[in-house]
Write an enzyme that holds these catalytic residues in place. Sequence first.
Site, PDB file in Angstrom:
ATOM      1  NE  ARG A  92     -45.814 -13.704  -1.992  1.00  0.00           N
ATOM      2  CZ  ARG A  92     -45.211 -14.088  -3.132  1.00  0.00           C
ATOM      3  NH1 ARG A  92     -44.852 -15.345  -3.289  1.00  0.00           N
ATOM      4  NH2 ARG A  92     -44.954 -13.217  -4.083  1.00  0.00           N
TER       5      ARG A  92
ATOM      6  CD  GLU B 186     -41.000 -15.774   2.665  1.00  0.00           C
ATOM      7  OE1 GLU B 186     -40.434 -14.997   1.884  1.00  0.00           O
ATOM      8  OE2 GLU B 186     -41.724 -16.702   2.295  1.00  0.00           O
TER       9      GLU B 186
ATOM     10  CG  HIS C  69     -39.875 -16.837  -1.387  1.00  0.00           C
ATOM     11  ND1 HIS C  69     -40.721 -15.923  -0.817  1.00  0.00           N
ATOM     12  CD2 HIS C  69     -40.351 -17.011  -2.655  1.00  0.00           C
ATOM     13  CE1 HIS C  69     -41.654 -15.558  -1.690  1.00  0.00           C
ATOM     14  NE2 HIS C  69     -41.442 -16.216  -2.816  1.00  0.00           N
TER      15      HIS C  69
HETATM   16  P1  NAP Z   1     -52.452 -17.032 -11.091  1.00  0.00           P
HETATM   17  O1  NAP Z   1     -52.269 -17.543 -12.481  1.00  0.00           O
HETATM   18  O2  NAP Z   1     -53.166 -15.748 -10.893  1.00  0.00           O
HETATM   19  O3  NAP Z   1     -53.175 -18.186 -10.255  1.00  0.00           O
HETATM   20  C1  NAP Z   1     -53.699 -18.009  -8.993  1.00  0.00           C
HETATM   21  C2  NAP Z   1     -54.979 -18.819  -8.886  1.00  0.00           C
HETATM   22  O4  NAP Z   1     -55.486 -18.730  -7.557  1.00  0.00           O
HETATM   23  C3  NAP Z   1     -56.076 -18.326  -9.825  1.00  0.00           C
HETATM   24  O5  NAP Z   1     -56.674 -19.442 -10.470  1.00  0.00           O
HETATM   25  C4  NAP Z   1     -57.043 -17.644  -8.875  1.00  0.00           C
HETATM   26  O6  NAP Z   1     -58.391 -17.689  -9.278  1.00  0.00           O
HETATM   27  C5  NAP Z   1     -56.880 -18.482  -7.628  1.00  0.00           C
HETATM   28  N1  NAP Z   1     -57.373 -17.765  -6.452  1.00  0.00           N
HETATM   29  C6  NAP Z   1     -57.278 -16.450  -6.154  1.00  0.00           C
HETATM   30  N2  NAP Z   1     -57.891 -16.170  -4.992  1.00  0.00           N
HETATM   31  C7  NAP Z   1     -58.410 -17.344  -4.559  1.00  0.00           C
HETATM   32  C8  NAP Z   1     -59.181 -17.697  -3.421  1.00  0.00           C
HETATM   33  N3  NAP Z   1     -59.537 -16.788  -2.517  1.00  0.00           N
HETATM   34  N4  NAP Z   1     -59.541 -18.992  -3.282  1.00  0.00           N
HETATM   35  C9  NAP Z   1     -59.205 -19.905  -4.220  1.00  0.00           C
HETATM   36  N5  NAP Z   1     -58.477 -19.628  -5.323  1.00  0.00           N
HETATM   37  C10 NAP Z   1     -58.093 -18.357  -5.484  1.00  0.00           C
HETATM   38  O7  NAP Z   1     -51.061 -16.866 -10.365  1.00  0.00           O
HETATM   39  P2  NAP Z   1     -49.755 -17.775 -10.540  1.00  0.00           P
HETATM   40  O8  NAP Z   1     -48.861 -17.189 -11.555  1.00  0.00           O
HETATM   41  O9  NAP Z   1     -50.164 -19.185 -10.658  1.00  0.00           O
HETATM   42  O10 NAP Z   1     -49.066 -17.499  -9.108  1.00  0.00           O
HETATM   43  C11 NAP Z   1     -49.746 -17.842  -7.919  1.00  0.00           C
HETATM   44  C12 NAP Z   1     -49.007 -17.379  -6.689  1.00  0.00           C
HETATM   45  O11 NAP Z   1     -47.865 -18.180  -6.482  1.00  0.00           O
HETATM   46  C13 NAP Z   1     -48.439 -15.959  -6.750  1.00  0.00           C
HETATM   47  O12 NAP Z   1     -49.413 -14.987  -6.443  1.00  0.00           O
HETATM   48  C14 NAP Z   1     -47.344 -15.996  -5.723  1.00  0.00           C
HETATM   49  O13 NAP Z   1     -47.827 -15.611  -4.455  1.00  0.00           O
HETATM   50  C15 NAP Z   1     -46.930 -17.459  -5.692  1.00  0.00           C
HETATM   51  N6  NAP Z   1     -45.593 -17.678  -6.270  1.00  0.00           N
HETATM   52  C16 NAP Z   1     -44.596 -18.123  -5.457  1.00  0.00           C
HETATM   53  C17 NAP Z   1     -43.351 -18.381  -5.984  1.00  0.00           C
HETATM   54  C18 NAP Z   1     -42.251 -18.883  -5.096  1.00  0.00           C
HETATM   55  O14 NAP Z   1     -41.109 -18.499  -5.309  1.00  0.00           O
HETATM   56  N7  NAP Z   1     -42.532 -19.738  -4.147  1.00  0.00           N
HETATM   57  C19 NAP Z   1     -43.074 -18.131  -7.331  1.00  0.00           C
HETATM   58  C20 NAP Z   1     -44.105 -17.657  -8.124  1.00  0.00           C
HETATM   59  C21 NAP Z   1     -45.370 -17.424  -7.584  1.00  0.00           C
HETATM   60  P3  NAP Z   1     -58.956 -16.771 -10.472  1.00  0.00           P
HETATM   61  O15 NAP Z   1     -58.752 -17.634 -11.694  1.00  0.00           O
HETATM   62  O16 NAP Z   1     -60.386 -16.545 -10.143  1.00  0.00           O
HETATM   63  O17 NAP Z   1     -58.142 -15.513 -10.497  1.00  0.00           O
HETATM   64  C1  GLV Z   2     -42.440 -15.341  -6.072  1.00  0.00           C
HETATM   65  O1  GLV Z   2     -42.706 -15.617  -4.957  1.00  0.00           O
HETATM   66  C2  GLV Z   2     -43.301 -14.645  -6.961  1.00  0.00           C
HETATM   67  O2  GLV Z   2     -44.389 -14.214  -6.546  1.00  0.00           O
HETATM   68  O3  GLV Z   2     -42.895 -14.469  -8.105  1.00  0.00           O
END
Ligand code: NAP
Ligand code: GLV
Length: 326
Positions: free
Chosen positions: A237, A266, A284
């Site tokens: 983000r 954004e 994005h």
């Molecule tokens: P996820 O599986 O929940 O992974 C997030 C990771 O970040 C987890 O391992 C979490 O730790 C860790 N985390 C949380 N808070 C933290 C902190 N303060 N310091 C260090 N690590 C921390 O989520 P995901 O599916 O991989 O998605 C991650 C993020 O990507 C989403 O929340 C979204 O904002 C972004 N995203 C962006 C796009 C895009 O279009 N660019 C698309 C999809 C997602 P824990 O294991 O302890 O929970």
């Molecule tokens: C995209 O940014 C998502 O959080 O799925």
Amino acid sequence: MAQVAITTKFFSEEIERLKRAGHDVCVHEGNPLGKEALIAFARDAEALIVALSDRIDEGVLQGLPRLRIVANLGVGVDNIDVAAATRKRVLVTNTPEVLTEATADLAWALLLAVARRIVEADNDLRREGFPGWTFIPKHLGLDVFGRTLGIVGFGRIGQAVARRARGFGMTILYYSRTRNPAAEKDLGARFSPLEELLRESDFVVLCVPLTPATRHLIGARELSLMKRDAVLVNVARGPVVDEEALVRALKEGWIWGAGLDVFEREPLVHPELLTLGNVVLTPHIGSATWATRRRMAALAVDNVLAALRGERPPTLVNPEAWPDPK
Ligand code: NAP
Ligand code: GLV
């Protein structure tokens, strides 16, 4: 029969699925709705399917008295006041898993594009033509194979980014809230404190959710720790990075470049980012493939249909709001 309001252009087969289940569906296809317009649009809705550009804050939730579920079209839920929804016993759902691989692919696309100056080279070729092969061309880039990748946030997407790095023979470091020994073993990744990761990595990819703890996780101090020929990729983000500090780092050569899919304000993009040659910018689109967006739509509809049947939705973000008493 319930009313389902969808705030964004949506796939017709999923609209039909909602209708076949007996629901009344209204879709808003234009620009994102402001707060008042959103409330007026969804006033009678029991289910709301929302885009990441929609802000579902306490005021919006207050304005929608019949609402039972907000289904977010994305995995990150920082656009929704989940605590306020939980207080109102409104279920919140997201779309994890189905977008993991597409988003990891985009992180890699940005990483490679910055390292190998793909966009700059393409633009120059279109503008100036191909001047002929030269041994030391303008677009000399960085090696990727065999170098060190630092992943910040080692969840679904972070691990998918790491899986791809194995094919590039990379040393993989990760920093995350929770250590994951099983993934360390599977992926050959090493846990590293954030500062150490920033000092040692040639490429840093951000994959954390936006929370109070991750806002400006990467600021001037962190950027100054990075190697001068390092690349920062943000598919998390925008506010995870202090954009003002990043612009300074890119202009003053603290780092080699950046690949950014997300921005601090954004849809605004920092105007100076648009003038810099060492950044690649995408609007994005991490999960924006046809197949992934169809899977996200289907999952959002699965969540809505379950909630309206009185069943627990498959990807519920706030289990504290369950069971839904309405
Ligand atoms: P996820 O599986 O929940 O992974 C997030 C990771 O970040 C987890 O391992 C979490 O730790 C860790 N985390 C949380 N808070 C933290 C902190 N303060 N310091 C260090 N690590 C921390 O989520 P995901 O599916 O991989 O998605 C991650 C993020 O990507 C989403 O929340 C979204 O904002 C972004 N995203 C962006 C796009 C895009 O279009 N660019 C698309 C999809 C997602 P824990 O294991 O302890 O929970
Ligand atoms: C995209 O940014 C998502 O959080 O799925």
